[in-house]
Design an enzyme around this catalytic site. Sequence first.
Site, PDB file in Angstrom:
ATOM      1  N   ASP A   1       0.872  -1.186   0.000  1.00 21.69           N
ATOM      2  CA  ASP A   1       0.000   0.000   0.000  1.00 21.69           C
ATOM      3  C   ASP A   1       0.907   1.232   0.000  1.00 21.69           C
ATOM      4  O   ASP A   1       1.825   1.317   0.816  1.00 21.69           O
ATOM      5  CB  ASP A   1      -0.884  -0.021   1.260  1.00 21.69           C
ATOM      6  CG  ASP A   1      -2.252   0.617   1.035  1.00 21.69           C
ATOM      7  OD1 ASP A   1      -3.263   0.006   1.416  1.00 21.69           O
ATOM      8  OD2 ASP A   1      -2.273   1.723   0.462  1.00 21.69           O
TER       9      ASP A   1
ATOM     10  N   ASP B   1      -2.986   4.892  -2.248  1.00 21.67           N
ATOM     11  CA  ASP B   1      -3.982   5.315  -1.278  1.00 21.67           C
ATOM     12  C   ASP B   1      -4.396   6.770  -1.459  1.00 21.67           C
ATOM     13  O   ASP B   1      -3.559   7.646  -1.627  1.00 21.67           O
ATOM     14  CB  ASP B   1      -3.391   5.144   0.136  1.00 21.67           C
ATOM     15  CG  ASP B   1      -4.394   5.518   1.207  1.00 21.67           C
ATOM     16  OD1 ASP B   1      -4.208   6.566   1.857  1.00 21.67           O
ATOM     17  OD2 ASP B   1      -5.381   4.787   1.356  1.00 21.67           O
TER      18      ASP B   1
ATOM     19  N   GLU C   1      -6.536   4.128  -5.744  1.00 24.46           N
ATOM     20  CA  GLU C   1      -7.780   4.331  -4.982  1.00 24.46           C
ATOM     21  C   GLU C   1      -8.196   5.766  -5.287  1.00 24.46           C
ATOM     22  O   GLU C   1      -7.725   6.710  -4.669  1.00 24.46           O
ATOM     23  CB  GLU C   1      -7.581   4.165  -3.479  1.00 24.46           C
ATOM     24  CG  GLU C   1      -8.908   4.249  -2.714  1.00 24.46           C
ATOM     25  CD  GLU C   1      -8.805   4.822  -1.326  1.00 24.46           C
ATOM     26  OE1 GLU C   1      -9.694   4.535  -0.512  1.00 24.46           O
ATOM     27  OE2 GLU C   1      -7.834   5.552  -1.042  1.00 24.46           O
TER      28      GLU C   1
ATOM     29  N   HIS D   1     -11.489  -2.689   2.962  1.00 22.47           N
ATOM     30  CA  HIS D   1     -11.303  -2.457   4.415  1.00 22.47           C
ATOM     31  C   HIS D   1     -11.955  -1.158   4.875  1.00 22.47           C
ATOM     32  O   HIS D   1     -11.974  -0.855   6.064  1.00 22.47           O
ATOM     33  CB  HIS D   1      -9.809  -2.398   4.737  1.00 22.47           C
ATOM     34  CG  HIS D   1      -9.147  -1.242   4.095  1.00 22.47           C
ATOM     35  ND1 HIS D   1      -9.001  -1.142   2.718  1.00 22.47           N
ATOM     36  CD2 HIS D   1      -8.664  -0.093   4.610  1.00 22.47           C
ATOM     37  CE1 HIS D   1      -8.424   0.017   2.436  1.00 22.47           C
ATOM     38  NE2 HIS D   1      -8.217   0.671   3.573  1.00 22.47           N
ATOM     39  N   ASP D   2     -12.509  -0.373   3.937  1.00 20.43           N
ATOM     40  CA  ASP D   2     -13.190   0.897   4.265  1.00 20.43           C
ATOM     41  C   ASP D   2     -14.699   0.804   4.135  1.00 20.43           C
ATOM     42  O   ASP D   2     -15.408   1.768   4.417  1.00 20.43           O
ATOM     43  CB  ASP D   2     -12.729   1.999   3.297  1.00 20.43           C
ATOM     44  CG  ASP D   2     -11.320   2.471   3.554  1.00 20.43           C
ATOM     45  OD1 ASP D   2     -10.685   2.969   2.593  1.00 20.43           O
ATOM     46  OD2 ASP D   2     -10.851   2.341   4.701  1.00 20.43           O
TER      47      ASP D   2
HETATM   48  O1  TEU Z   1      -9.196   5.909   2.083  1.00 17.45           O
HETATM   49  C1  TEU Z   1      -9.385   7.073   1.349  1.00 17.45           C
HETATM   50  C2  TEU Z   1     -10.770   7.593   1.392  1.00 17.45           C
HETATM   51  O2  TEU Z   1     -11.057   8.611   0.846  1.00 17.45           O
HETATM   52  C3  TEU Z   1     -11.682   6.815   2.231  1.00 17.45           C
HETATM   53  O3  TEU Z   1     -11.309   7.209   3.464  1.00 17.45           O
HETATM   54  C4  TEU Z   1     -13.090   7.099   2.191  1.00 17.45           C
HETATM   55  O4  TEU Z   1     -13.374   8.401   2.117  1.00 17.45           O
HETATM   56  C5  TEU Z   1     -13.678   6.590   3.476  1.00 17.45           C
HETATM   57  O5  TEU Z   1     -13.124   5.389   3.795  1.00 17.45           O
HETATM   58  C6  TEU Z   1     -15.089   6.374   3.342  1.00 17.45           C
HETATM   59  O6  TEU Z   1     -15.541   5.653   4.445  1.00 17.45           O
HETATM   60  C7  TEU Z   1      -7.856   5.554   2.222  1.00 17.45           C
HETATM   61  C8  TEU Z   1      -7.741   4.241   2.970  1.00 17.45           C
HETATM   62  O7  TEU Z   1      -8.363   3.243   2.227  1.00 17.45           O
HETATM   63  C9  TEU Z   1      -8.377   4.438   4.329  1.00 17.45           C
HETATM   64  O8  TEU Z   1      -8.375   3.231   5.062  1.00 17.45           O
HETATM   65  C10 TEU Z   1      -7.575   5.490   5.083  1.00 17.45           C
HETATM   66  O9  TEU Z   1      -8.237   5.761   6.284  1.00 17.45           O
HETATM   67  C11 TEU Z   1      -7.475   6.769   4.259  1.00 17.45           C
HETATM   68  O10 TEU Z   1      -7.131   6.550   2.898  1.00 17.45           O
HETATM   69  C12 TEU Z   1      -6.364   7.627   4.793  1.00 17.45           C
HETATM   70  O11 TEU Z   1      -5.140   7.015   4.514  1.00 17.45           O
END
Ligand code: TEU
Length: 559
Positions: free
Chosen positions: A98, A202, A259, A331-332
């Site tokens: 990542d 990311d 992403e 994971h989000d």
């Molecule tokens: O997520 C980027 C992002 O924009 C997401 O956070 C999204 O807005 C959010 O998850 C919606 O629920 C990435 C990673 O995937 C996330 O785990 C991190 O928290 C974030 O970046 C910061 O690094």
Amino acid sequence: MKKQWWHNKVAYQIYPKSFYDSNGDGIGDLKGITGKLPYLKDLGVDIIWLSPVYVSPLADQGYDIADYKAIDPRFGTMEDMDELLEKAHSLGLYILMDLVINHCSDEHEWFRKACEDPDGRYGKFFYIRDADKEGGKLPTNWRSYFGGSVWEKLPGHDDKYYLHVFHKKQPDLNWENPDLREEVYRMINWWLDRGLDGFRLDAIINIKKAIPFRDYTPDRDDGLTSIDNMLADATGIGEFLSEMRNKTFRPHDSFTVGEVFNEKPEELPDFIGENGYFSSMYDFSENIFGRDLAGWHAYTDITPDDYKNCVFATQKKVSNVGFISNIIENHDEPRGVSRYLPEAGRHDTGKKLLATVYFLLHGLPWIYQGQELGMENIPVSSIDEVDDISSIDSYNVALDAGLSSSEAIKVVEKYSRDNARTPFQWDDSENAGFTTGMPWLRINPNYKKLNLKAQKDDPESVFNYYKKLIELRKNSKYSDTLVYGTFKPWLNDMHNIMAYLRETEAQTLLIAANFQESEQEISLPSRIREIVLNNIPDFIRSEKGMILQGWQAVVLELE
Ligand code: TEU
Ligand code: CA
């Protein structure tokens, strides 16, 4: 479209902290992943993305990196990482790390030195602004993704602020500074020279801010505004992304997946076209459907027809541009089967239906750990059970909006990122076989029934259905059509029917699914040559074509 080695591959995301704990401390680790590589090989996946395992205070579970060139001891050592790479390559697997370069941790050496000397070299690695002495006004009214202002006082300097679009322990890196960019490129090449196959990038759209910084229309009573407004105003990210590609990924022929949220439609070819900044990027259209700036409590549920329309719109948008990456969860996000299947369809047949319709779309299919078992959201009874920082923020936003605590908990239960982060359910032993210690996050109480051991040798299990889908996409009889075939909606206006054609000169495949309990008859474009896949035993032909029974999904080869 020039064929690439990864086009006919299947990808898998691992959330290391929740995959497998090899030393009983309740935290998943690199040795745990290495030990499970034969499991992934047997499943049939090829490309494996690891969420962050770098040194980090884990304020955002590793997405706050304090040392990009060292493994956090809770996950293991660099030797463990080398062993993972070597074992994976010996099994013909590819490993992605990542790449979290919009921000680093406030415990990173760069930020410590910036605090010591804000006007020095490292001060310019961040966005540091003088506090407004008169009115104490913040430099801008932007709201962090995790709530509150994006501006935090610079430690040790009451007259200065630093920018963090995510958590305050995630200061943004100043990509306008070429010195910073070169440091980042050196770090990337350091990892690629170690034999890494590529990266998942990311939150990458955030590296380009709209300059000069300015306020935007507030969209909540807190007088702040969503980052979306600033991003919509930002231009020129291509300068950074093309430079990074040219100096790192391209020379190493690396695989990269972005992403990307908030991209401008016209930018798509630049991102994943023939000469794109990335190999691929995720389709988040169905993930962002129903979102509301007021907060999670104001989100709208997505129906099967909404889901279909989101997915089909993306397929149309990308079909002659490049290879999109298709997911139902990560994971989000909450678990896909708990979000895209109506309550009545959350059973093995429904889970196989959802797997069928997303897996055979045009693009690269991604499986998130546990998805292959049909893992589900976890019940939440109190905010104390919640680990995810964005869930805790959204809980408070819901309370401020007037919801009761139990109503707010219901909202968190639905959208919490913890849903995807509960430990992998390997078997029905204590802690689902994930750890012999105390798991860092609750195990989903449904693990007694829902686990790999219960499914591995059951030909009718969700697990073995995912294996069939992976075999189908790699089966030389169908792979050319499923990898390179065009995409065309079928019976698009039929309610709760999601059907589409994948076609080449030589072959036409129809994927059709019925997202409801009661059966529906569908017409077929031509006669059936072969029933390639069916998620239920029966198959009823009819005058017009066939009867799709409740939650039935089929793949047909047509004449
Ligand atoms: O997520 C980027 C992002 O924009 C997401 O956070 C999204 O807005 C959010 O998850 C919606 O629920 C990435 C990673 O995937 C996330 O785990 C991190 O928290 C974030 O970046 C910061 O690094
Ligand atoms: Ca461990």
